[in-house]
Design an enzyme around this catalytic site. Structure first.
Site, PDB file in Angstrom:
ATOM      1  N   SER A 217      -4.828 -10.881  -2.218  1.00  0.00           N
ATOM      2  CA  SER A 217      -3.410 -10.597  -2.385  1.00  0.00           C
ATOM      3  C   SER A 217      -3.021 -10.807  -3.840  1.00  0.00           C
ATOM      4  CB  SER A 217      -2.593 -11.527  -1.499  1.00  0.00           C
ATOM      5  OG  SER A 217      -1.240 -11.557  -1.894  1.00  0.00           O
TER       6      SER A 217
ATOM      7  N   LYS B 230       0.819  -1.222   0.000  1.00  0.00           N
ATOM      8  CA  LYS B 230       0.000   0.000   0.000  1.00  0.00           C
ATOM      9  C   LYS B 230       0.848   1.266   0.000  1.00  0.00           C
ATOM     10  CE  LYS B 230      -3.217  -2.901   0.095  1.00  0.00           C
ATOM     11  NZ  LYS B 230      -2.298  -4.046   0.218  1.00  0.00           N
TER      12      LYS B 230
ATOM     13  N   CYS C 137       7.930  -8.747  -1.645  1.00  0.00           N
ATOM     14  CA  CYS C 137       7.633 -10.116  -2.099  1.00  0.00           C
ATOM     15  C   CYS C 137       7.972 -10.277  -3.572  1.00  0.00           C
ATOM     16  CB  CYS C 137       6.178 -10.440  -1.847  1.00  0.00           C
ATOM     17  SG  CYS C 137       5.718 -10.369  -0.096  1.00  0.00           S
TER      18      CYS C 137
END
Length: 574
Positions: free
Chosen positions: A477, A130, A200
């Site tokens: 996700s 975010k 990630c």
């Protein structure tokens, strides 16, 4: 050396120019700022550095390189930080309610710091999901010359001779429950999945929005690719610091860059890389800051016209480091440009157009990370918009990696009013192949906070349940895979059809045609609506309460203020 900048036309004149600003200058001198530096433009260097997760841990170091670049180009950098909520750690429990809310807090806190101290330009650095859109929203909202730079992805982990990411660990939980992975192997996997700093590694939300930053023109070409541990990132940060001073000199601002065409370019790169469905939430929010209407349906129209060409996890084989090693985001953009998918004449923070940035990029042969647009993985994008009786305002699904014969579904609803209950049902064997899990009251207002459902979707995948669909008014996700439909609107909390479903109702999804429906007569839906009553959530004070009072529909980006359409002044022009 005389300054090439006229301070009388810059925001920092309110804190540094004239006898009446002597007290303000005194505070700057207290921090070691010289008189020469006070006379230069003041440049905010905003980072989301913290010790919450590896996504953000290298941003403090990279900020120092940005500051060197600013100083080289006759600017005075002033570093400050903001919050992040890291999805990987917030996932699967009530902490995830804070995630999307943090996007607004990030944008607001950068805005308030810039306004309060009257900085003239801005460089933002972000790592976790975010924080990328939050920083870009602040840049467009403030509209001072600004450059974004991604903190870089994590290096892939290694487990039993193969590359792994954090999603493999989430899926390992389901495999462990079904005795497909031993406790010892799961422990070894968790120890090796995340070997470095960085976000990630798959084409999850962080890397999706990093690609967006280059496609939309707010980041220097090539800046999104290098993994976080690589020292080459420091050079990119230095160049970003120099670039913001060039933009200040030429008075090129974010709203000169973030146009309707640039937003379409950004949507195209999401689709072409099989990126996160969250891209369809964040692009409308960035557009709102520029006063441009660009909602879920506009994003979905671009998805339909874009070939899916980058074979990236979770739907594909490769991670961000692999894309970087074959030429990075620039290769994807150049292939899309040559195929006529992108608007090449859009201005970028390099001071050049997108086409000019890409003119020397050549397609790398002998690799299968990026495909040619003429022979794509799929002819249309890896993300699809849906609409129907169950989602009149729209919904979204990632189809990257889903076999063609699984793009349509019909099955009975298994209804849950919060994610924890659905997760428990999955783990306890109460979900059957062919079921459609419905998780509702998890939307922007109803959650509040619009949680992601990775813990549940990853457990399903780990259990090997390939014929189960999951639909929600919450989010997914970027690591989610399978037939998982999110952003269903109107959400349950405002009386949307998803709030009227009962166990056993037959749900129909067709990701080819872009439809999602429930097999109920309209009269039955109306009868249920007449019986429906609004629910009160458990967050009746604090930040989540305030968010729920102001947040709008997911289709419009789940924004909390009217945006540039209603503004009467722009910060840059104070």
């Amino acid at each position: 050396m005389p300054s090439k900048f006229d301070k009388s036309k810059l925001p920092s004149r309110h804190t540094t120019v004239g006898p009446e600003r002597a007290p303000h200058r005194a505070f700057l001198y207290a921090m070691g700022v010289t008189e020469e530096e006070v006379a230069q433009p003041l440049v905010g260097v905003a980072t989301a550095w913290n010790e919450a997760a590896p996504c953000n841990i290298s941003l403090g170091r990279q900020a120092q390189a940005v500051k060197l670049g600013v100083r080289t180009a006759q600017g005075t950098p002033r570093e400050f930080t903001t919050i992040t909520v890291t999805d990987g750690i917030a996932m699967g429990h009530e902490g995830m309610k804070s995630s999307l809310v943090s996007r607004e807090i990030i944008a607001d806190s950068v805005e308030l710091t810039m306004r309060g101290h009257c900085y003239d330009a801005l460089v933002t650095l972000a790592g976790c999901d975010k924080s990328l859109p939050g920083m870009m929203m602040a840049m467009v909202r403030l509209n001072v010359p600004a450059v974004f730079i991604y903190g870089g992805s994590i290096l892939p982990g290694r487990f039993k001779g193969r590359d792994v990411t954090i999603v493999d660990v989430f899926e390992g939980v389901g495999q462990n429950v079904s005795d497909k992975m031993s406790d010892e192997d799961l422990h070894e996997l968790e120890l090796n999945a995340c070997p470095s700093a960085g976000s990630c590694g798959g084409q999850f939300t962080a890397n999706t929005m990093a690609c967006v930053s280059e496609a939309i023109g707010l980041a220097l070409p090539g800046s999104a690719g290098a993994p976080a541990p690589y020292e080459s990132r420091d050079q990119l940060c230095d160049l970003s610091g120099q670039a913001v001073m060039m933009l200040l000199e030429r008075n090129i601002r974010p709203r000169d860059i973030v146009t309707r065409e640039a937003l379409e370019n950004a949507a195209a790169v999401v689709a072409a890389t099989g990126g996160s469905t969250n891209g369809a939430l964040h692009l409308p929010a960035i557009a709102n800051e520029a006063g441009i209407k660009f909602d879920l349906h506009d994003v979905a129209e671009i998805f339909k016209k874009t070939p899916y060409i980058a074979d990236l996890k979770p739907g594909g084989k490769y991670v961000a480091k692999d894309l970087y090693e074959v030429g990075g985001v620039s290769v994807v953009l150049k292939e899309l440009l040559d195929a006529g998918v992108l608007h090449g004449d859009c201005l970028t923070v390099s001071g050049k157009t997108l086409a000019e940035n890409l003119k020397d990029v050549t397609f790398p042969e002998g690799q299968d990370v990026v495909y040619r647009a003429a022979a794509p993985i799929l002819p249309t994008g890896g993300v699809v918009g849906l609409k129907g009786t169950l989602a009149p305002e729209g919904a979204i699904v990632k189809v990257a990696g889903i076999p063609d014969d699984k793009l349509s579904f019909r099955g009975p609803a298994r209804v849950f009013d919060r994610e924890e209950d659905a997760f428990a049902a999955v783990m306890n064997g109460r979900i059957q192949e062919g079921d459609c899990i419905v998780i509702r009251y998890e939307g922007p207002k109803g959650g509040p906070g619009m949680r992601e459902m990775l813990a549940t979707t990853a457990a399903l995948y780990g259990l090997g349940m390939e014929r189960v669909a999951l639909i929600t008014d919450g989010r997914f996700s970027g690591g989610t895979r399978g037939l998982c439909v999110g952003h269903i609107g109107p959400e349950a909390a405002v009386g949307g059809p998803i709030g009227l479903l009962r166990d056993g109702d037959m749900i129909r999804i067709d990701a080819r045609d872009g439809t999602i429906d429930v097999d109920l007569d309209p009269a039955e839906l109306e009868a249920r609506r007449a019986q429906w009553t609004a629910r009160q959530n458990n967050y009746q004070s604090g930040a989540l309460w305030r968010y729920a009072q102001t947040v709008g529909p997911a289709a419009d980006g789940a924004v909390v203020h009217p945006g540039a359409e209603k503004e009467t002044h722009v910060y840059a022009e104070i």
